[in-house]
Design a protein around this motif. Structure first.
Motif, short mmCIF file in Angstrom:
data_model
loop_
_atom_site.label_atom_id
_atom_site.label_comp_id
_atom_site.label_asym_id
_atom_site.label_seq_id
_atom_site.Cartn_x
_atom_site.Cartn_y
_atom_site.Cartn_z
N UNK A 90 0.83 -1.21 0.00
CA UNK A 90 0.00 0.00 0.00
C UNK A 90 0.86 1.26 0.00
N UNK A 91 1.89 1.26 0.84
CA UNK A 91 2.79 2.41 0.88
C UNK A 91 3.61 2.54 -0.40
N UNK A 92 3.96 1.42 -1.01
CA UNK A 92 4.68 1.45 -2.29
C UNK A 92 3.79 2.03 -3.38
N UNK A 93 2.54 1.59 -3.42
CA UNK A 93 1.61 2.10 -4.43
C UNK A 93 1.35 3.59 -4.26
N UNK A 94 1.36 4.06 -3.02
CA UNK A 94 1.14 5.49 -2.74
C UNK A 94 2.43 6.30 -2.84
N UNK A 95 3.52 5.65 -3.21
CA UNK A 95 4.83 6.29 -3.32
C UNK A 95 5.32 6.85 -1.99
N UNK A 96 4.89 6.22 -0.90
CA UNK A 96 5.40 6.58 0.43
C UNK A 96 6.55 5.68 0.83
N UNK A 97 6.74 4.59 0.07
CA UNK A 97 7.84 3.67 0.33
C UNK A 97 8.43 3.20 -0.99
N UNK A 98 9.75 3.08 -1.01
CA UNK A 98 10.47 2.57 -2.19
C UNK A 98 11.47 1.53 -1.70
N UNK A 99 11.44 0.34 -2.28
CA UNK A 99 12.37 -0.73 -1.90
C UNK A 99 13.27 -1.03 -3.09
N UNK A 100 14.59 -1.05 -2.87
CA UNK A 100 15.52 -1.28 -3.96
C UNK A 100 16.56 -2.33 -3.56
N UNK A 101 17.05 -3.06 -4.55
CA UNK A 101 18.14 -4.00 -4.31
C UNK A 101 19.46 -3.25 -4.45
N UNK A 102 20.24 -3.26 -3.38
CA UNK A 102 21.49 -2.52 -3.37
C UNK A 102 22.32 -2.94 -2.17
N UNK A 103 23.60 -2.56 -2.19
CA UNK A 103 24.53 -2.84 -1.10
C UNK A 103 24.79 -1.58 -0.30
N UNK A 104 25.01 -1.74 0.99
CA UNK A 104 25.36 -0.62 1.85
C UNK A 104 26.68 0.02 1.41
N UNK A 105 27.52 -0.75 0.74
CA UNK A 105 28.83 -0.23 0.32
C UNK A 105 28.74 0.72 -0.86
N UNK A 106 27.63 0.70 -1.57
CA UNK A 106 27.45 1.57 -2.74
C UNK A 106 25.98 1.94 -2.84
N UNK A 107 25.56 2.88 -2.03
CA UNK A 107 24.15 3.26 -1.96
C UNK A 107 23.74 4.05 -3.21
N UNK A 108 22.64 3.68 -3.85
CA UNK A 108 22.24 4.30 -5.13
C UNK A 108 21.45 5.60 -4.93
N UNK A 109 22.02 6.49 -4.11
CA UNK A 109 21.34 7.74 -3.79
C UNK A 109 22.34 8.90 -3.83
N UNK A 110 21.81 10.10 -4.10
CA UNK A 110 22.67 11.26 -4.14
C UNK A 110 23.10 11.68 -2.74
N UNK A 111 24.11 12.53 -2.68
CA UNK A 111 24.61 13.03 -1.41
C UNK A 111 23.52 13.78 -0.64
N UNK A 112 23.54 13.62 0.68
CA UNK A 112 22.68 14.38 1.60
C UNK A 112 21.19 14.31 1.24
N UNK A 113 20.73 13.10 1.00
CA UNK A 113 19.31 12.90 0.64
C UNK A 113 18.43 12.66 1.86
N UNK A 114 18.97 12.02 2.91
CA UNK A 114 18.13 11.50 3.98
C UNK A 114 18.26 12.28 5.29
N UNK A 115 17.12 12.40 5.97
CA UNK A 115 17.10 12.98 7.31
C UNK A 115 17.55 11.97 8.36
N UNK A 116 17.31 10.70 8.09
CA UNK A 116 17.65 9.65 9.05
C UNK A 116 17.90 8.34 8.32
N UNK A 117 18.76 7.50 8.91
CA UNK A 117 19.05 6.17 8.38
C UNK A 117 18.98 5.18 9.54
#
Length: 209
Positions: A90-117
């Protein structure tokens, strides 16, 4: 034999035993996660990343906390990604959640994107713990916060407590001092650690400068 097959899938769940392990992790880590999150308040509207999201239970908890914000989950197990997406459909369909396959060693996100991890029961398996903490720091905003959660705190009164699991999975139980030192070396500040009385539960919080 069945126990061994199950525990071996804690590293990277796959196939039949992986499905059982994901179900076990979602159930077994829920209370631990709830306790840790009491030390990690998240403001409504925050953008949050869950590293090593497993079956997605923590992603769902975070979605309830962020309100109008957004939660991302990553896991390097394709099976975990599928299970997490299904649990949070439900949260994925509402675009409130996104799940991706990735490694912690190479996160597929731009710099300074998140408020918390957040990272629940995954640190043991990271290939380059210091480098991976710095990679998380890269995607955290300045002043952003990190939560690490552990069930396997080394117990000096019972040094054999985790030996079987450590040997089978090639991991090590953590110490309070060791986690504090690693976070400090990775450049974090305002480091705090908490242990739940009567358990071997540990959580650590830290901030990016």
């Amino acid at each position: 034999m069945k126990y061994h097959k199950l525990t071996e899938n804690a590293v990277k769940p796959d196939g039949f035993w992986g499905k059982l392990m994901i179900r076990s992790m979602n159930k077994g880590h829920s209370e631990l996660t709830d306790w840790a999150l009491t030390h990690f308040p998240i403001r409504s509207g925050s953008v949050v990343l869950d590293v090593g999201c497993g079956g997605g239970k923590t992603v769902g908890k975070l979605c309830d906390m962020v309100g109008s914000g957004k939660v991302y989950g990553i896991d390097y197990s394709g099976l975990c990604v599928k299970k997490a997406e299904n649990l949070n459909r439900k949260n994925v369909l509402c675009n409130r959640a996104v799940i991706r396959q990735a490694s912690v060693s190479s996160l597929p996100f731009e710099d300074e994107k998140f408020d918390a991890v957040t990272a629940v029961e995954t640190y043991y398996f990271w290939p380059d713990k210091l480098g991976d903490l710095r990679e998380i720091g890269r995607v955290l905003k300045r002043g952003g916060r990190l939560l690490l959660v552990f069930e396997m705190l080394a117990d000096p009164d019972d040094p054999e407590k985790w030996k079987a699991v450590e040997k089978r999975l090639n991991i090590e139980a953590v110490t309070r001092e060791g986690i504090e030192e690693m976070l400090d070396r990775a450049g974090y500040q305002n480091i705090r650690t908490y242990v739940r009385s009567g358990t071997t539960w540990l959580c650590a919080t830290a901030e990016k400068e």
